[in-house]
Scaffold this motif. Structure first.
Motif, PDB file in Angstrom:
ATOM      1  N   GLY A 105       0.815  -1.203   0.000  1.00 34.56           N
ATOM      2  CA  GLY A 105       0.000   0.000   0.000  1.00 34.56           C
ATOM      3  C   GLY A 105       0.855   1.261   0.000  1.00 34.56           C
ATOM      4  N   LEU A 106       1.970   1.209   0.713  1.00 31.53           N
ATOM      5  CA  LEU A 106       2.878   2.351   0.756  1.00 31.53           C
ATOM      6  C   LEU A 106       3.507   2.596  -0.609  1.00 31.53           C
ATOM      7  N   GLU A 107       3.948   1.545  -1.260  1.00 29.05           N
ATOM      8  CA  GLU A 107       4.558   1.678  -2.587  1.00 29.05           C
ATOM      9  C   GLU A 107       3.549   2.215  -3.597  1.00 29.05           C
ATOM     10  N   ALA A 108       2.300   1.784  -3.458  1.00 31.78           N
ATOM     11  CA  ALA A 108       1.262   2.270  -4.365  1.00 31.78           C
ATOM     12  C   ALA A 108       1.019   3.770  -4.145  1.00 31.78           C
ATOM     13  N   ALA A 109       1.055   4.188  -2.892  1.00 28.00           N
ATOM     14  CA  ALA A 109       0.852   5.604  -2.586  1.00 28.00           C
ATOM     15  C   ALA A 109       1.999   6.456  -3.130  1.00 28.00           C
ATOM     16  N   LEU A 110       3.236   5.981  -3.019  1.00 33.46           N
ATOM     17  CA  LEU A 110       4.384   6.722  -3.563  1.00 33.46           C
ATOM     18  C   LEU A 110       4.318   6.809  -5.073  1.00 33.46           C
ATOM     19  N   GLN A 111       3.826   5.725  -5.706  1.00 30.79           N
ATOM     20  CA  GLN A 111       3.688   5.761  -7.166  1.00 30.79           C
ATOM     21  C   GLN A 111       2.590   6.735  -7.574  1.00 30.79           C
ATOM     22  N   ARG A 112       1.502   6.729  -6.833  1.00 31.72           N
ATOM     23  CA  ARG A 112       0.378   7.598  -7.156  1.00 31.72           C
ATOM     24  C   ARG A 112       0.717   9.068  -6.914  1.00 31.72           C
ATOM     25  N   SER A 113       1.416   9.368  -5.824  1.00 31.60           N
ATOM     26  CA  SER A 113       1.686  10.763  -5.460  1.00 31.60           C
ATOM     27  C   SER A 113       2.941  11.329  -6.102  1.00 31.60           C
ATOM     28  N   LEU A 114       3.977  10.489  -6.227  1.00 31.08           N
ATOM     29  CA  LEU A 114       5.276  10.996  -6.686  1.00 31.08           C
ATOM     30  C   LEU A 114       5.766  10.344  -7.969  1.00 31.08           C
ATOM     31  N   GLY A 115       5.019   9.366  -8.478  1.00 32.27           N
ATOM     32  CA  GLY A 115       5.415   8.720  -9.721  1.00 32.27           C
ATOM     33  C   GLY A 115       6.617   7.808  -9.582  1.00 32.27           C
ATOM     34  N   ILE A 116       6.835   7.278  -8.373  1.00 24.85           N
ATOM     35  CA  ILE A 116       7.973   6.383  -8.125  1.00 24.85           C
ATOM     36  C   ILE A 116       7.499   4.942  -8.283  1.00 24.85           C
ATOM     37  N   ALA A 117       8.149   4.198  -9.151  1.00 26.90           N
ATOM     38  CA  ALA A 117       7.762   2.817  -9.406  1.00 26.90           C
ATOM     39  C   ALA A 117       8.048   1.955  -8.178  1.00 26.90           C
ATOM     40  N   ILE A 138      14.385   7.880  -0.510  1.00 27.19           N
ATOM     41  CA  ILE A 138      13.761   7.354  -1.722  1.00 27.19           C
ATOM     42  C   ILE A 138      13.834   8.365  -2.856  1.00 27.19           C
ATOM     43  N   THR A 139      13.524   9.627  -2.543  1.00 26.16           N
ATOM     44  CA  THR A 139      13.599  10.673  -3.555  1.00 26.16           C
ATOM     45  C   THR A 139      13.706  12.028  -2.872  1.00 26.16           C
ATOM     46  N   THR A 140      14.075  13.047  -3.625  1.00 24.66           N
ATOM     47  CA  THR A 140      14.130  14.427  -3.138  1.00 24.66           C
ATOM     48  C   THR A 140      13.255  15.290  -4.017  1.00 24.66           C
ATOM     49  N   ILE A 141      12.376  16.034  -3.377  1.00 19.31           N
ATOM     50  CA  ILE A 141      11.472  16.919  -4.108  1.00 19.31           C
ATOM     51  C   ILE A 141      11.531  18.306  -3.502  1.00 19.31           C
ATOM     52  N   THR A 142      10.990  19.289  -4.216  1.00 18.55           N
ATOM     53  CA  THR A 142      10.981  20.640  -3.678  1.00 18.55           C
ATOM     54  C   THR A 142       9.956  20.742  -2.554  1.00 18.55           C
ATOM     55  N   ALA A 143      10.149  21.738  -1.712  1.00 16.40           N
ATOM     56  CA  ALA A 143       9.208  21.946  -0.617  1.00 16.40           C
ATOM     57  C   ALA A 143       7.807  22.232  -1.154  1.00 16.40           C
ATOM     58  N   ALA A 144       7.745  22.938  -2.288  1.00 15.59           N
ATOM     59  CA  ALA A 144       6.438  23.234  -2.890  1.00 15.59           C
ATOM     60  C   ALA A 144       5.750  21.948  -3.348  1.00 15.59           C
ATOM     61  N   GLN A 145       6.522  21.030  -3.936  1.00 16.57           N
ATOM     62  CA  GLN A 145       5.944  19.747  -4.336  1.00 16.57           C
ATOM     63  C   GLN A 145       5.460  18.952  -3.131  1.00 16.57           C
ATOM     64  N   TYR A 146       6.265  18.966  -2.092  1.00 18.86           N
ATOM     65  CA  TYR A 146       5.907  18.201  -0.905  1.00 18.86           C
ATOM     66  C   TYR A 146       4.607  18.704  -0.286  1.00 18.86           C
ATOM     67  N   ASP A 147       4.409  20.020  -0.316  1.00 15.21           N
ATOM     68  CA  ASP A 147       3.194  20.580   0.267  1.00 15.21           C
ATOM     69  C   ASP A 147       1.935  20.050  -0.409  1.00 15.21           C
ATOM     70  N   THR A 148       2.055  19.624  -1.651  1.00 12.72           N
ATOM     71  CA  THR A 148       0.878  19.126  -2.378  1.00 12.72           C
ATOM     72  C   THR A 148       0.611  17.642  -2.121  1.00 12.72           C
ATOM     73  N   VAL A 149       1.600  16.926  -1.560  1.00 15.67           N
ATOM     74  CA  VAL A 149       1.420  15.474  -1.380  1.00 15.67           C
ATOM     75  C   VAL A 149       1.606  15.019   0.059  1.00 15.67           C
ATOM     76  N   ASP A 150       1.969  15.932   0.962  1.00 14.23           N
ATOM     77  CA  ASP A 150       2.301  15.486   2.315  1.00 14.23           C
ATOM     78  C   ASP A 150       1.130  14.796   3.013  1.00 14.23           C
ATOM     79  N   GLN A 151      -0.083  15.227   2.753  1.00 14.68           N
ATOM     80  CA  GLN A 151      -1.235  14.600   3.397  1.00 14.68           C
ATOM     81  C   GLN A 151      -1.509  13.201   2.861  1.00 14.68           C
ATOM     82  N   ASP A 152      -0.950  12.903   1.686  1.00 14.88           N
ATOM     83  CA  ASP A 152      -1.134  11.576   1.112  1.00 14.88           C
ATOM     84  C   ASP A 152      -0.091  10.583   1.602  1.00 14.88           C
ATOM     85  N   ILE A 153       1.154  11.073   1.842  1.00 16.17           N
ATOM     86  CA  ILE A 153       2.233  10.134   2.171  1.00 16.17           C
ATOM     87  C   ILE A 153       2.724  10.222   3.605  1.00 16.17           C
ATOM     88  N   TYR A 154       2.661  11.410   4.218  1.00 16.55           N
ATOM     89  CA  TYR A 154       3.202  11.546   5.566  1.00 16.55           C
ATOM     90  C   TYR A 154       2.495  10.686   6.596  1.00 16.55           C
TER      91      TYR A 154
END
Length: 247
Positions: A193-205, A226-242
């Protein structure tokens, strides 16, 4: 040192810059044979500063009224903590008010490899039982911002990197706040489920996540980037992955 939380006076030494400033100079006035007994307050203050810059701690102590041990320890601790090799101290002015004389001085502490720490301070002198002028020492005599029980320490600071500009004056690089997204293996409860969420939110296979989690040297309780993203990108996905256990 007083009980409780120790206060520290931080002198920032970065790029040959110090937090406080003053001029350079020194006065050469040897202590006379009278064991530091000075009839004139200006002479006593000058002799005191001369003993400080010469790091003659016993001579300095002889010019302090009362117990001089804390003063000598404070000056030596300052020199040691800051890595000072030379001291320059010069009396600027002074005036008498009743039974007390106050003088202003300027000091330069040279720290090899970092530069000079410059600041202004004040001396307060009173007469002892023999009517000789002595320094009424407090921690602020060493540095005006040094509190009782305080200490000195060095912190090196470096300025932000300047932008790299192209021939058309357009910046070729820029500073961006980034967020490292990673996993702690032993905290993961639903790996699929975690891997699916990372793929859905960040496009990581999922295969890329598996490769990093199964890499040699990975410990179950270590953070695995796993990956490094900008703070602006993280703000859009943090509620999905954090909220997911293991992130």
């Amino acid at each position: 040192m007083s009980m409780g939380t120790t206060k520290r006076l931080w002198l920032v030494l970065g790029c040959l810059t110090a937090v406080v400033a003053l001029g350079v100079g020194g006065l050469l006035l040897a202590l006379g044979g009278g064991g530091g007994q000075a009839a004139d307050p200006r002479d006593a203050a000058t002799a005191y500063l001369d003993a400080w810059q010469g790091q003659r701690w016993h001579a300095l102590g002889a010019l302090i009224i009362g117990n001089s041990a804390p003063a000598r320890a404070a000056y030596q601790a300052q020199a040691k903590a800051l890595g000072v090799n030379t001291i320059r101290a010069r009396l600027l002015a002074g005036r008498r008010a009743g039974k007390r004389w106050t003088g202003k001085f300027t000091t330069t502490l040279h720290v090899p490899g970092a530069g000079d720490i410059r600041y202004n301070g004040a001396l307060s002198l009173v007469r002892d039982r023999r009517q000789a002028w002595k320094v009424a020492w407090t921690p602020a005599t060493v540095h005006p911002k040094l509190p009782a029980g305080g200490a000195f320490a060095v912190e090196r600071a470096f300025p932000p990197r300047a932008p790299i500009i192209g021939v058309d004056s357009i910046p070729l690089t820029s500073d961006v706040q980034a967020v490292d997204v990673g996993l702690v293996p032993q905290r993961i409860k639903d790996r699929a489920g975690l891997e699916a969420a990372l793929q859905r939110s960040l496009g990581i296979a999922p295969a890329d996540v598996e490769a990093k989690l199964n890499a040699p040297g990975v410990h179950p309780d270590y953070f695995v980037p796993i990956t490094t993203i900008t703070a602006a990108q993280y703000d859009t996905v943090d509620q999905d992955i954090y909220p997911l256990p293991g992130t």
